[in-house]
Design an enzyme around this catalytic site. Sequence first.
Site, PDB file in Angstrom:
ATOM      1  N   THR A  91      64.281  77.455  24.527  1.00  0.00           N
ATOM      2  CA  THR A  91      65.700  77.823  24.541  1.00  0.00           C
ATOM      3  C   THR A  91      65.952  79.216  23.952  1.00  0.00           C
ATOM      4  O   THR A  91      65.074  79.822  23.376  1.00  0.00           O
ATOM      5  CB  THR A  91      66.530  76.771  23.774  1.00  0.00           C
ATOM      6  OG1 THR A  91      65.899  76.534  22.502  1.00  0.00           O
ATOM      7  CG2 THR A  91      66.591  75.465  24.535  1.00  0.00           C
ATOM      8  N   SER A 119      71.409  82.618  17.698  1.00  0.00           N
ATOM      9  CA  SER A 119      71.631  82.794  19.136  1.00  0.00           C
ATOM     10  C   SER A 119      70.976  84.095  19.550  1.00  0.00           C
ATOM     11  O   SER A 119      71.301  85.153  19.020  1.00  0.00           O
ATOM     12  CB  SER A 119      73.124  82.847  19.453  1.00  0.00           C
ATOM     13  OG  SER A 119      73.305  83.224  20.803  1.00  0.00           O
ATOM     14  N   ARG A 120      70.019  84.015  20.465  1.00  0.00           N
ATOM     15  CA  ARG A 120      69.306  85.231  20.860  1.00  0.00           C
ATOM     16  C   ARG A 120      70.141  86.121  21.774  1.00  0.00           C
ATOM     17  O   ARG A 120      69.770  87.247  22.054  1.00  0.00           O
ATOM     18  CB  ARG A 120      67.980  84.845  21.533  1.00  0.00           C
ATOM     19  CG  ARG A 120      67.027  84.221  20.531  1.00  0.00           C
ATOM     20  CD  ARG A 120      65.667  83.914  21.099  1.00  0.00           C
ATOM     21  NE  ARG A 120      65.002  82.967  20.205  1.00  0.00           N
ATOM     22  CZ  ARG A 120      64.371  81.878  20.593  1.00  0.00           C
ATOM     23  NH1 ARG A 120      64.289  81.591  21.868  1.00  0.00           N
ATOM     24  NH2 ARG A 120      63.806  81.084  19.728  1.00  0.00           N
ATOM     25  N   VAL A 121      71.252  85.585  22.270  1.00  0.00           N
ATOM     26  CA  VAL A 121      72.140  86.402  23.102  1.00  0.00           C
ATOM     27  C   VAL A 121      73.059  87.223  22.203  1.00  0.00           C
ATOM     28  O   VAL A 121      73.405  88.350  22.499  1.00  0.00           O
ATOM     29  CB  VAL A 121      72.936  85.508  24.073  1.00  0.00           C
ATOM     30  CG1 VAL A 121      73.985  86.305  24.816  1.00  0.00           C
ATOM     31  CG2 VAL A 121      71.991  84.849  25.064  1.00  0.00           C
TER      32      VAL A 121
END
Length: 506
Positions: free
Chosen positions: A338, A364-366
Site C-alpha cells: 500500500t 501517507s506516501r501521497v
Amino acid sequence: MALRPEEISALIKDQIEHYEDRIETKDIGYVITVGDGIALVQGLDDAMAGELLLFPHDVYGMVMNLEEEHVGVVLLGSDSLISEGDEVSRTGRIIEVPVGDALRGRVVNALGQPIDGLGEIATTKYRPIERVAPGVMTRKGVHQPVQTGLKSIDSMIPIGRGQRELIIGDRQTGKTAIAIDTIINQKNENMYCIYVAIGQKASTVAQIVEKLKQHGAMSYTTVVASTASELAPLQYIAPYAGCAMGEEWMEEGKDVLIVYDDLSKHAVAYRTLSLLLHRPPGREAYPGDVFYLHSRLLERAAKLSDELGGGSLTALPIIETQAGDISAYIPTNVISITDGQIFLQTDMFNSGVRPAVDSGLSVSRVGSSAQIKAMKKVSGSLKLQLAQYREMLSFAQFGSDLDAATKAVLDHGERLTELLKQDQYSPMTVEHQVVSLLAANNGCLKNIPVNMVKKYEKDMLSYMDINHKDLMKELQETHVLSDSLNSRFVKALADFTKQFEMTVGA
C-alpha cells in the site's frame, strides 16, 4: 480377395494417425475424491485456472490446481450433494460477476447474486473477477483528495483518489468506523462506493447496511458480503468480485472508493483453501504465494490517465493486528503493497481519543498532493506539534516543575488532541475542518478549558456559518486560504473567542 501385408500396415498407420480425429471429445470429467469443500476431478485436460465447472445439483466449482492427472476444484456450494464418480462439465467461462449501475444500492454475495430481497439485478454486463492491473503508462499521478470527513486523517494522513491506504490496528479500535464514515462523507463528492465484508457476522453486515441507509449513503454504495458462515472459497473471491465491479465504473471515468474489510480474514480463507488443496505451507502456515494474493488485488487501484477517461479506484484495505504487532507476516505484506497506513492505537482508543489515529506511526506516501491548498496551509505543522506533545507528556510524568515553554506545549497539545476527537457517523466538511484548525493555530483555544473545546468548536462553526457566510462561501469555492481571507478569518475567530470566553468565564 486376400489383403497384402503392406496394405494392412498402411491401414493400421492411417487408423493410428487419425485416432484423435475419430474420438468425440467431450468436456466432461469425473469426481475422484470430494470432501471439505474440495473436489479432485479427472478427465478435464483442457480446464483453465479459475474456470467455473458445473457439478450435479447445480453446484459450481472453481478450478484452483492444475495437476498432471487431475484438477483441484474448490466448491462454491455444499459438498454434501457431490459424490465420487459424479459427472463434471466445463462451462468455458472464467468466474465472473455482474457489473454496472444496477448494482448501486444493492447487497450481493461474492458471486454478485442479490441477497437483499430486492429482486434480480437488471444488468447484461459481466466481468471476470481476476484481471491484470493497469500499467504505468495508463496511469496518472494521484492529485485529487478523498475527503474522509475526519480531521485527524484529512489533515495529517491525506488520502488521494487512486491511492491504496491501509487501515490497521487491533480488533475493536474503530477500523470499520473510519471506513464507514468515509463512505458516508462521499454523499456530495460524486463518488461510487463499494464495501466488501469478508468473514464478518451477518448481523454486523446488516447493521452496517442499516447505518448506510440512515445516512442516505446506500444510493451510491454496493455491499459485497461473504459472511463468516459462508464457505472459504466465497470469502476468497469476494474482494476480487468487488474490485471487478469498481473497475467497470473506473473505466467509465468515474471515481470509486472500495473498502476491503478485512484482508486478514481473506488471507485465512486462502490459507484454508491452500492447505486443503495440499499446497505446501510456509511461514505461519500461509502458502508461499500469499503476498501475490493481496498484491494482485491492491495493484488494481489506480488513477487512470485523461486519455482513458481519468477515472479512479481508491482502495482502503483493513488489516487486524494481534496485540499491536505490525511486524507479523500479513501486516508487513500489506504495508509493503500500500501507499501508506492509518495505524489505530488500542491505548488511545481506550482513553477516549477517537478516532484513535496514531499520528507517529501513520503515514501517507501521497502526502499534501492529495490536499486542498487551504488544508495544506493550516495542517503543515500539526504532526510535529502532536509529536512534541506526546514526547513531552512522557517526560512530564517524571518531573513536577515545568518551565513555561514546556507547559505551553503541553497545554496546546492537550487542546489539539481534544479538538481532533470526533464522534462516529459525523464527518465534517473540509471547510469546517480548515476553520477549526485555523482557530487552533492562532491560539484561540489557549484560554478555553479542555472540557469546553468540543463546545467551543461546535458554537464557533455555527457562528461562522451564520454570521460570516461570505468567508465560508469564498473558502468553499476557491479552496485557497489567501492572505486577505486568512486575516479576515483570524479577526472573525478572535471576535467569537472573546465572546465565548466571557460566556464560560474562561
